[in-house]
Design a protein around this motif. Structure first.
Motif, PDB file in Angstrom:
ATOM      1  N   LYS A  53     -43.658  34.388 -14.455  1.00  0.00           N
ATOM      2  CA  LYS A  53     -43.713  35.991 -14.382  1.00  0.00           C
ATOM      3  C   LYS A  53     -44.883  36.472 -13.954  1.00  0.00           C
ATOM      4  CE  LYS A  53     -40.508  36.474 -18.437  1.00  0.00           C
ATOM      5  NZ  LYS A  53     -40.023  37.436 -18.984  1.00  0.00           N
ATOM      6  N   PHE A  54     -44.989  37.678 -13.330  1.00  0.00           N
ATOM      7  CA  PHE A  54     -46.074  38.261 -12.711  1.00  0.00           C
ATOM      8  C   PHE A  54     -46.137  39.589 -12.965  1.00  0.00           C
ATOM      9  CE2 PHE A  54     -44.076  34.735 -10.071  1.00  0.00           C
ATOM     10  CZ  PHE A  54     -45.197  33.919 -10.483  1.00  0.00           C
ATOM     11  N   LYS A  55     -47.343  40.433 -12.515  1.00  0.00           N
ATOM     12  CA  LYS A  55     -47.566  41.719 -12.854  1.00  0.00           C
ATOM     13  C   LYS A  55     -47.133  42.481 -11.685  1.00  0.00           C
ATOM     14  CE  LYS A  55     -50.866  41.102 -16.546  1.00  0.00           C
ATOM     15  NZ  LYS A  55     -51.972  41.316 -17.160  1.00  0.00           N
ATOM     16  N   GLY A  56     -46.425  41.931 -10.721  1.00  0.00           N
ATOM     17  CA  GLY A  56     -46.118  42.464  -9.485  1.00  0.00           C
ATOM     18  C   GLY A  56     -45.277  41.749  -8.672  1.00  0.00           C
ATOM     19  N   LYS A  59     -46.653  38.264  -5.820  1.00  0.00           N
ATOM     20  CA  LYS A  59     -46.823  36.745  -6.384  1.00  0.00           C
ATOM     21  C   LYS A  59     -45.349  36.268  -6.714  1.00  0.00           C
ATOM     22  CE  LYS A  59     -51.282  35.959  -8.154  1.00  0.00           C
ATOM     23  NZ  LYS A  59     -52.043  35.241  -8.662  1.00  0.00           N
ATOM     24  N   TRP A  84     -39.110  42.079  -8.849  1.00  0.00           N
ATOM     25  CA  TRP A  84     -40.203  42.614  -9.295  1.00  0.00           C
ATOM     26  C   TRP A  84     -40.864  42.009 -10.603  1.00  0.00           C
ATOM     27  CZ3 TRP A  84     -43.548  44.655 -12.797  1.00  0.00           C
ATOM     28  CH2 TRP A  84     -44.589  45.345 -12.235  1.00  0.00           C
ATOM     29  N   GLY A  85     -41.823  41.162 -10.337  1.00  0.00           N
ATOM     30  CA  GLY A  85     -42.235  40.671 -11.382  1.00  0.00           C
ATOM     31  C   GLY A  85     -41.788  39.156 -12.034  1.00  0.00           C
ATOM     32  N   TYR A  86     -40.878  38.474 -11.350  1.00  0.00           N
ATOM     33  CA  TYR A  86     -40.329  37.265 -11.636  1.00  0.00           C
ATOM     34  C   TYR A  86     -40.017  36.573 -10.503  1.00  0.00           C
ATOM     35  CZ  TYR A  86     -35.615  38.466 -11.114  1.00  0.00           C
ATOM     36  OH  TYR A  86     -34.414  39.134 -10.566  1.00  0.00           O
ATOM     37  N   ASP A 118     -52.855  29.852  -7.845  1.00  0.00           N
ATOM     38  CA  ASP A 118     -53.306  30.591  -9.170  1.00  0.00           C
ATOM     39  C   ASP A 118     -54.908  30.741  -9.048  1.00  0.00           C
ATOM     40  OD1 ASP A 118     -51.077  32.006  -9.799  1.00  0.00           O
ATOM     41  OD2 ASP A 118     -50.571  30.830 -11.448  1.00  0.00           O
TER      42      ASP A 118
END
Length: 119
Positions: A53-56, A59, A84-86, A118
């Protein structure tokens, strides 16, 4: 635990041959102990899966690309879903209709690649 993960990340996938039995649930459970806690073993032990999971969006794309690069490099290809986000990665070995050591090698390698990404 890190020594064992290092062991997996330093190994390479071997071509699968017909007639090789998949790992049992007990064997797969033991192998799970060598992976990041984010991996989930299917109830029937037919696959392992992890959702990153990501905030955008970027990634998620980068992680998808890492998984694709790894698959090409190892000759062992996961099912990947992303948005978006995963990024969701599922490993199984179709030639044995279940899990093989290759799945765990690739999962450990992917974990190491994502940690490097990361920073």
């Amino acid at each position: 635990m890190s020594e064992t993960i290092c062991d997996l990340t330093n190994r390479s996938c071997k071509p699968c041959e017909g007639g090789t039995p998949p790992l049992t649930r007990a064997q797969a459970g033991e192998m799970m102990q060598q992976l990041d806690d984010g991996w989930v073993l299917a109830e029937d032990a037919s696959y392992i899966e992890r959702e990153f999971k990501f905030k955008g969006f970027a990634k998620a794309v980068y992680t998808t690309n890492l998984a694709c690069f790894l698959a090409d490099q190892q000759g062992h290809h996961p099912d990947i879903r992303m948005g978006w986000g995963y990024c969701n990665v599922r490993f199984s070995t179709h030639a044995v209709n279940g899990l093989s050591e290759n799945d765990f090698i690739c999962a450990a390698k992917l974990d190491a690649m994502v940690k490097t990404q990361d920073g």
